[in-house]
Write a protein that holds these residues in place. Structure first.
Motif, PDB file in Angstrom:
ATOM      1  N   ILE A   1       0.872  -1.186   0.000  1.00  0.00           N
ATOM      2  CA  ILE A   1       0.000   0.000   0.000  1.00  0.00           C
ATOM      3  C   ILE A   1       0.907   1.234   0.000  1.00  0.00           C
ATOM      4  O   ILE A   1       1.264   1.778   1.046  1.00  0.00           O
ATOM      5  CB  ILE A   1      -0.950   0.002   1.199  1.00  0.00           C
ATOM      6  CG1 ILE A   1      -1.786  -1.283   1.211  1.00  0.00           C
ATOM      7  CG2 ILE A   1      -1.857   1.226   1.167  1.00  0.00           C
ATOM      8  CD1 ILE A   1      -2.710  -1.409   2.401  1.00  0.00           C
ATOM      9  N   ASP A   2       1.306   1.604  -1.189  1.00  0.00           N
ATOM     10  CA  ASP A   2       2.223   2.735  -1.351  1.00  0.00           C
ATOM     11  C   ASP A   2       1.745   3.556  -2.550  1.00  0.00           C
ATOM     12  O   ASP A   2       1.809   3.079  -3.692  1.00  0.00           O
ATOM     13  CB  ASP A   2       3.638   2.232  -1.575  1.00  0.00           C
ATOM     14  CG  ASP A   2       4.624   3.356  -1.822  1.00  0.00           C
ATOM     15  OD1 ASP A   2       4.290   4.512  -1.488  1.00  0.00           O
ATOM     16  OD2 ASP A   2       5.713   3.079  -2.354  1.00  0.00           O
TER      17      ASP A   2
ATOM     18  N   LEU B   1       2.549   1.753 -11.230  1.00  0.00           N
ATOM     19  CA  LEU B   1       2.029   0.515 -11.818  1.00  0.00           C
ATOM     20  C   LEU B   1       0.686   0.688 -12.515  1.00  0.00           C
ATOM     21  O   LEU B   1       0.292  -0.175 -13.315  1.00  0.00           O
ATOM     22  CB  LEU B   1       1.888  -0.554 -10.732  1.00  0.00           C
ATOM     23  CG  LEU B   1       3.181  -1.049 -10.076  1.00  0.00           C
ATOM     24  CD1 LEU B   1       2.864  -2.057  -8.986  1.00  0.00           C
ATOM     25  CD2 LEU B   1       4.098  -1.671 -11.111  1.00  0.00           C
ATOM     26  N   LEU B   2      -0.027   1.781 -12.230  1.00  0.00           N
ATOM     27  CA  LEU B   2      -1.390   1.924 -12.723  1.00  0.00           C
ATOM     28  C   LEU B   2      -1.520   1.800 -14.245  1.00  0.00           C
ATOM     29  O   LEU B   2      -2.390   1.048 -14.720  1.00  0.00           O
ATOM     30  CB  LEU B   2      -1.986   3.248 -12.249  1.00  0.00           C
ATOM     31  CG  LEU B   2      -3.454   3.494 -12.627  1.00  0.00           C
ATOM     32  CD1 LEU B   2      -4.334   2.395 -12.045  1.00  0.00           C
ATOM     33  CD2 LEU B   2      -3.911   4.868 -12.146  1.00  0.00           C
ATOM     34  N   PRO B   3      -0.722   2.502 -15.063  1.00  0.00           N
ATOM     35  CA  PRO B   3      -0.901   2.368 -16.522  1.00  0.00           C
ATOM     36  C   PRO B   3      -0.721   0.931 -17.018  1.00  0.00           C
ATOM     37  O   PRO B   3      -1.527   0.432 -17.810  1.00  0.00           O
ATOM     38  CB  PRO B   3       0.191   3.296 -17.087  1.00  0.00           C
ATOM     39  CG  PRO B   3       0.475   4.255 -15.993  1.00  0.00           C
ATOM     40  CD  PRO B   3       0.320   3.482 -14.730  1.00  0.00           C
ATOM     41  N   ILE B   4       0.332   0.255 -16.523  1.00  0.00           N
ATOM     42  CA  ILE B   4       0.570  -1.129 -16.940  1.00  0.00           C
ATOM     43  C   ILE B   4      -0.535  -2.036 -16.422  1.00  0.00           C
ATOM     44  O   ILE B   4      -0.998  -2.951 -17.121  1.00  0.00           O
ATOM     45  CB  ILE B   4       1.941  -1.609 -16.427  1.00  0.00           C
ATOM     46  CG1 ILE B   4       3.052  -0.753 -17.027  1.00  0.00           C
ATOM     47  CG2 ILE B   4       2.169  -3.077 -16.768  1.00  0.00           C
ATOM     48  CD1 ILE B   4       4.428  -1.059 -16.490  1.00  0.00           C
TER      49      ILE B   4
ATOM     50  N   ILE C   1      -2.899  -4.555 -18.577  1.00  0.00           N
ATOM     51  CA  ILE C   1      -3.002  -5.981 -18.259  1.00  0.00           C
ATOM     52  C   ILE C   1      -4.453  -6.373 -17.995  1.00  0.00           C
ATOM     53  O   ILE C   1      -4.932  -7.429 -18.438  1.00  0.00           O
ATOM     54  CB  ILE C   1      -2.119  -6.316 -17.040  1.00  0.00           C
ATOM     55  CG1 ILE C   1      -0.642  -6.163 -17.392  1.00  0.00           C
ATOM     56  CG2 ILE C   1      -2.397  -7.731 -16.536  1.00  0.00           C
ATOM     57  CD1 ILE C   1       0.286  -6.329 -16.203  1.00  0.00           C
ATOM     58  N   SER C   2      -5.180  -5.516 -17.287  1.00  0.00           N
ATOM     59  CA  SER C   2      -6.580  -5.812 -16.960  1.00  0.00           C
ATOM     60  C   SER C   2      -7.440  -5.889 -18.217  1.00  0.00           C
ATOM     61  O   SER C   2      -8.233  -6.828 -18.389  1.00  0.00           O
ATOM     62  CB  SER C   2      -7.138  -4.739 -16.024  1.00  0.00           C
ATOM     63  OG  SER C   2      -6.415  -4.691 -14.818  1.00  0.00           O
TER      64      SER C   2
END
Length: 286
Positions: A122-123, A130-133, A137-138
């Protein structure tokens, strides 16, 4: 996707390394150019496994019926081919010491034990990085999952609830976050193997999960001598059975524009990989 996944197993079936590639044509051409490097014993094990799987799938059921075997027994027997292949080839490699005498590649040590429960990181800075990747992936994972689900459902004239599929993937990924797992999606090869084994409901996956847990805790030593060629044969027979040319002919007959879109998406997948092919297919559909 079936062709890419199937031919990605060539290195295990032939017994020599083939560079990983999303380009189907490059993979096939490399294998053909280096075919002389094939391990003959590995190839025999792989082709023998393929032959046994096809025999169980195509001919054994009818032979059992002619011999008067009752119908409730026929399906379990014909669906047991992967188990027979795994057990038979493992005993063969172990008994003849083929991994040492003939260079047959085997699974060897399989890590035992269940993954520990852990709290996800939780950082905010890490999440932002990591959000764009993660989004890519999602999206790609969901598109692959729903594609596999629809392809398998069409074989049994069933419907897929896309919303329910999305909820299921979300819950599975939440579980993966607390066990250090990879992002979860509907695996093509595993789904097809499950489908060919006669699975009809989610109970099959629940039973599989329990058996996998028992296996990784207690039974991993039994898989030490399992040859990669046998696993490759199981995957190849399963995924190649999903190739459906009849649908293409049907689509071409009724709507040539849709058929052209299907063909272009298919060729893009072969040339650049599943992810890019799916995105091209979405663009063409829009």
């Amino acid at each position: 996707a079936a062709l890419i996944i199937g031919f990605s197993q060539l290195k295990h079936l032939l017994g020599f390394p083939i560079p990983r590639s999303e380009n189907f044509f490059a993979l096939v051409f490399y294998a053909l150019r280096h075919i002389a490097q094939s391990n003959l014993v590995t190839l025999v094990i792989g082709l023998g496994s393929v032959a046994l799987l096809l025999y169980f799938q195509k001919a054994l059921g009818e032979q059992l019926r002619r011999r008067g075997v009752r119908e409730p027994w026929i399906m379990p027997i014909t669906k047991s081919a992967p188990l027979v292949v795994v057990a038979g080839t493992t005993l063969l490699v172990w008994g003849l010491d083929l991994h040492n005498r003939a260079g047959v590649q085997i699974v060897q040590d399989v890590p035992a034990g269940l993954p520990p429960l852990t709290m996800p990181t939780i950082d905010p800075a890490t999440w932002q990085t990591l959000l764009p990747i993660a989004l890519i992936i999602s999206f790609v994972g969901y598109m692959e999952s729903i594609s596999v689900a629809k392809a398998l459902a069409s074989r049994r004239r069933q419907k897929v609830d896309a919303n329910q599929e999305l909820v299921a993937l979300g819950v599975a990924n939440i579980g993966a976050a607390f066990t250090g797992g990879y992002p979860v999606n509907g695996g093509f090869s595993r789904s097809v193997v499950n489908f060919n084994a006669g699975a009809n409901t989610g109970l099959a996956s629940m039973i599989t999960a329990v058996l996998v847990a028992i296996t990784v805790v207690f039974l991993t030593p039994f898989f030490y001598f399992l040859p990669h060629a046998a696993l490759a044969a199981i995957i190849m027979v399963a995924v190649f059975g999903l190739i459906d040319l009849a649908t293409l002919r049907h689509v071409w007959h009724y709507n040539k524009a849709d058929a052209a879109s299907l063909i272009l998406t298919f060729l893009t997948v072969l040339a650049t990989g599943v992810e890019t092919g799916i995105l091209v297919g979405v663009v063409l559909a829009v």
